[in-house]
Design a protein around this motif. Structure first.
Motif, PDB file in Angstrom:
ATOM      1  N   ARG A  18       1.661   3.965  -3.475  1.00  0.00           N
ATOM      2  CA  ARG A  18       1.344   5.399  -3.431  1.00  0.00           C
ATOM      3  C   ARG A  18       2.594   6.266  -3.414  1.00  0.00           C
ATOM      4  O   ARG A  18       2.505   7.483  -3.392  1.00  0.00           O
ATOM      5  CB  ARG A  18       0.510   5.710  -2.179  1.00  0.00           C
ATOM      6  CG  ARG A  18      -0.920   5.284  -2.373  1.00  0.00           C
ATOM      7  CD  ARG A  18      -1.601   5.033  -1.049  1.00  0.00           C
ATOM      8  NE  ARG A  18      -2.958   4.547  -1.285  1.00  0.00           N
ATOM      9  CZ  ARG A  18      -3.255   3.347  -1.750  1.00  0.00           C
ATOM     10  NH1 ARG A  18      -2.317   2.493  -2.045  1.00  0.00           N
ATOM     11  NH2 ARG A  18      -4.507   2.983  -1.940  1.00  0.00           N
ATOM     12  N   ASP A  62      -1.946  11.699  11.250  1.00  0.00           N
ATOM     13  CA  ASP A  62      -2.223  11.781   9.810  1.00  0.00           C
ATOM     14  C   ASP A  62      -2.416  10.400   9.189  1.00  0.00           C
ATOM     15  O   ASP A  62      -3.142  10.263   8.206  1.00  0.00           O
ATOM     16  CB  ASP A  62      -1.070  12.500   9.103  1.00  0.00           C
ATOM     17  CG  ASP A  62      -0.892  13.912   9.612  1.00  0.00           C
ATOM     18  OD1 ASP A  62      -1.876  14.677   9.586  1.00  0.00           O
ATOM     19  OD2 ASP A  62       0.227  14.251  10.067  1.00  0.00           O
ATOM     20  N   LEU A  63      -1.736   9.398   9.743  1.00  0.00           N
ATOM     21  CA  LEU A  63      -1.889   8.021   9.271  1.00  0.00           C
ATOM     22  C   LEU A  63      -2.018   7.119  10.486  1.00  0.00           C
ATOM     23  O   LEU A  63      -1.181   7.156  11.395  1.00  0.00           O
ATOM     24  CB  LEU A  63      -0.688   7.591   8.428  1.00  0.00           C
ATOM     25  CG  LEU A  63      -0.699   6.144   7.933  1.00  0.00           C
ATOM     26  CD1 LEU A  63      -1.917   5.856   7.039  1.00  0.00           C
ATOM     27  CD2 LEU A  63       0.598   5.827   7.186  1.00  0.00           C
ATOM     28  N   VAL A  79      -7.623   9.278  13.999  1.00  0.00           N
ATOM     29  CA  VAL A  79      -7.354   9.886  12.692  1.00  0.00           C
ATOM     30  C   VAL A  79      -7.615  11.389  12.728  1.00  0.00           C
ATOM     31  O   VAL A  79      -8.706  11.842  13.077  1.00  0.00           O
ATOM     32  CB  VAL A  79      -8.204   9.231  11.584  1.00  0.00           C
ATOM     33  CG1 VAL A  79      -7.885   9.829  10.224  1.00  0.00           C
ATOM     34  CG2 VAL A  79      -7.993   7.713  11.567  1.00  0.00           C
ATOM     35  N   HIS A 133     -10.709   7.613   5.064  1.00  0.00           N
ATOM     36  CA  HIS A 133     -10.171   8.984   5.083  1.00  0.00           C
ATOM     37  C   HIS A 133     -11.123   9.870   5.879  1.00  0.00           C
ATOM     38  O   HIS A 133     -12.342   9.734   5.785  1.00  0.00           O
ATOM     39  CB  HIS A 133     -10.023   9.480   3.649  1.00  0.00           C
ATOM     40  CG  HIS A 133      -9.520  10.872   3.562  1.00  0.00           C
ATOM     41  ND1 HIS A 133      -8.197  11.210   3.764  1.00  0.00           N
ATOM     42  CD2 HIS A 133     -10.147  12.034   3.291  1.00  0.00           C
ATOM     43  CE1 HIS A 133      -8.045  12.511   3.620  1.00  0.00           C
ATOM     44  NE2 HIS A 133      -9.214  13.029   3.340  1.00  0.00           N
ATOM     45  N   ARG A 134     -10.548  10.802   6.630  1.00  0.00           N
ATOM     46  CA  ARG A 134     -11.340  11.814   7.322  1.00  0.00           C
ATOM     47  C   ARG A 134     -11.149  13.122   6.564  1.00  0.00           C
ATOM     48  O   ARG A 134     -10.021  13.595   6.435  1.00  0.00           O
ATOM     49  CB  ARG A 134     -10.893  11.987   8.771  1.00  0.00           C
ATOM     50  CG  ARG A 134     -11.765  13.010   9.518  1.00  0.00           C
ATOM     51  CD  ARG A 134     -11.335  13.213  10.967  1.00  0.00           C
ATOM     52  NE  ARG A 134     -11.137  11.997  11.740  1.00  0.00           N
ATOM     53  CZ  ARG A 134     -12.088  11.212  12.224  1.00  0.00           C
ATOM     54  NH1 ARG A 134     -13.363  11.520  12.007  1.00  0.00           N
ATOM     55  NH2 ARG A 134     -11.803  10.143  12.921  1.00  0.00           N
ATOM     56  N   GLU A 194      -9.029   1.123   3.451  1.00  0.00           N
ATOM     57  CA  GLU A 194      -8.517   2.469   3.541  1.00  0.00           C
ATOM     58  C   GLU A 194      -9.691   3.403   3.792  1.00  0.00           C
ATOM     59  O   GLU A 194     -10.690   3.355   3.081  1.00  0.00           O
ATOM     60  CB  GLU A 194      -7.808   2.860   2.248  1.00  0.00           C
ATOM     61  CG  GLU A 194      -7.270   4.274   2.239  1.00  0.00           C
ATOM     62  CD  GLU A 194      -6.596   4.638   0.926  1.00  0.00           C
ATOM     63  OE1 GLU A 194      -6.330   5.833   0.743  1.00  0.00           O
ATOM     64  OE2 GLU A 194      -6.350   3.752   0.082  1.00  0.00           O
ATOM     65  N   TRP A 202       0.835  -1.206   0.000  1.00  0.00           N
ATOM     66  CA  TRP A 202       0.000   0.000   0.000  1.00  0.00           C
ATOM     67  C   TRP A 202       0.864   1.248   0.000  1.00  0.00           C
ATOM     68  O   TRP A 202       0.633   2.174  -0.773  1.00  0.00           O
ATOM     69  CB  TRP A 202      -0.942  -0.031   1.200  1.00  0.00           C
ATOM     70  CG  TRP A 202      -1.904   1.114   1.280  1.00  0.00           C
ATOM     71  CD1 TRP A 202      -3.094   1.240   0.617  1.00  0.00           C
ATOM     72  CD2 TRP A 202      -1.769   2.298   2.078  1.00  0.00           C
ATOM     73  NE1 TRP A 202      -3.704   2.425   0.957  1.00  0.00           N
ATOM     74  CE2 TRP A 202      -2.913   3.097   1.848  1.00  0.00           C
ATOM     75  CE3 TRP A 202      -0.807   2.752   2.961  1.00  0.00           C
ATOM     76  CZ2 TRP A 202      -3.105   4.320   2.474  1.00  0.00           C
ATOM     77  CZ3 TRP A 202      -0.993   3.975   3.587  1.00  0.00           C
ATOM     78  CH2 TRP A 202      -2.133   4.748   3.337  1.00  0.00           C
ATOM     79  N   LEU A 252      -5.539   2.923   7.677  1.00  0.00           N
ATOM     80  CA  LEU A 252      -5.337   1.689   6.917  1.00  0.00           C
ATOM     81  C   LEU A 252      -5.505   0.534   7.893  1.00  0.00           C
ATOM     82  O   LEU A 252      -4.813   0.479   8.918  1.00  0.00           O
ATOM     83  CB  LEU A 252      -3.946   1.637   6.285  1.00  0.00           C
ATOM     84  CG  LEU A 252      -3.743   0.377   5.447  1.00  0.00           C
ATOM     85  CD1 LEU A 252      -4.485   0.513   4.120  1.00  0.00           C
ATOM     86  CD2 LEU A 252      -2.284   0.095   5.226  1.00  0.00           C
ATOM     87  N   VAL A 286     -12.716   4.642   1.627  1.00  0.00           N
ATOM     88  CA  VAL A 286     -12.119   4.862   0.306  1.00  0.00           C
ATOM     89  C   VAL A 286     -12.125   3.552  -0.467  1.00  0.00           C
ATOM     90  O   VAL A 286     -12.511   3.507  -1.632  1.00  0.00           O
ATOM     91  CB  VAL A 286     -10.676   5.410   0.431  1.00  0.00           C
ATOM     92  CG1 VAL A 286      -9.997   5.497  -0.932  1.00  0.00           C
ATOM     93  CG2 VAL A 286     -10.674   6.750   1.141  1.00  0.00           C
ATOM     94  N   THR A 299      -5.716   9.466   7.240  1.00  0.00           N
ATOM     95  CA  THR A 299      -6.062   8.170   6.657  1.00  0.00           C
ATOM     96  C   THR A 299      -5.925   7.076   7.692  1.00  0.00           C
ATOM     97  O   THR A 299      -5.009   7.097   8.515  1.00  0.00           O
ATOM     98  CB  THR A 299      -5.126   7.867   5.465  1.00  0.00           C
ATOM     99  OG1 THR A 299      -5.314   8.876   4.467  1.00  0.00           O
ATOM    100  CG2 THR A 299      -5.395   6.508   4.855  1.00  0.00           C
ATOM    101  N   LEU A 341     -15.200   9.513   9.402  1.00  0.00           N
ATOM    102  CA  LEU A 341     -14.348   8.760   8.470  1.00  0.00           C
ATOM    103  C   LEU A 341     -15.197   8.250   7.313  1.00  0.00           C
ATOM    104  O   LEU A 341     -16.360   7.872   7.501  1.00  0.00           O
ATOM    105  CB  LEU A 341     -13.698   7.564   9.160  1.00  0.00           C
ATOM    106  CG  LEU A 341     -12.444   7.811   9.955  1.00  0.00           C
ATOM    107  CD1 LEU A 341     -11.951   6.511  10.590  1.00  0.00           C
ATOM    108  CD2 LEU A 341     -11.345   8.414   9.119  1.00  0.00           C
TER     109      LEU A 341
END
Length: 178
Positions: free
Chosen positions: A19, A90-91, A117, A175-176, A173, A15, A124, A160, A122, A157
């Motif tokens: 990216r 952030d992750l 988050v 995302h906020r 995955e 992953w 994961l 994705v 993000t 959240l």
């Protein structure tokens, strides 16, 4: 130890590689970091990384295994996290921790993971996949149904992707929005 890995989980590694992920100036946390393979991977990408585990022995061994590491290894309980961690990363990476818990308290733990988050961040998550053929397991580990993985989409959240992988595994995955 069955949860000991010397390399990051393959679904995390592919992953991040897919990216071209770089973490400079950003924060990451690994939930249930064990002996640190996933946390060290994120730190190698430039993230300011925290790894936490409920087991003091795992945290001690992670520190011993990775002397001089920039990762901050902490003992913490997913169900009683420090208030300063809420929305701070952030992750967020969660590999198998939710599947190690029966429900309850798995639902509460999932909300706690999602709560880490930051806006624009993000999550994961990697979990063993429950299929109609396998049904629920006596566990642990407890394979998760797709709906349980998608239930991580809480507190703003958004899903994705939820991907099926061999093993069988889920890689999700979320995302906020900022």
């Amino acid at each position: 130890m069955p949860w000991d890995r010397s390399a990051p989980h393959p679904l995390l590694r592919t992953w991040t590689a897919g990216r071209g992920l770089r973490g400079e100036g950003r924060t990451a946390v690994v939930v249930g970091s064990g002996l640190g393979a996933d946390a060290e991977h994120l730190a190698s990408l430039g993230f300011r990384t925290t790894g936490f585990d409920v087991a003091p022995t795992a945290v001690r061994l992670a520190r011993e295994r990775h002397p001089g590491s920039p990762v901050s290894y902490e003992v913490a309980d997913l169900l009683a996290l420090p208030a300063a961690w809420r929305g701070a990363f952030d992750l967020v990476v969660e590999v198998y921790t939710l599947g190690a818990l029966p429900d309850p308290p798995r639902s509460d733990a999932a909300r706690a993971v999602a709560g880490l988050v930051a806006p624009g961040g993000t999550l994961l998550a990697v979990a063993f996949r429950r299929t109609p053929a396998t049904g629920p397991a006596d566990g642990p580990p407890f394979p998760l149904a797709r709906a349980e993985v998608e239930a991580l989409a809480t507190g703003g959240l958004e899903v994705v992707a939820v991907e099926e992988h061999d093993g069988p595994h889920w890689r999700a995955e979320l995302h906020r929005p900022a």
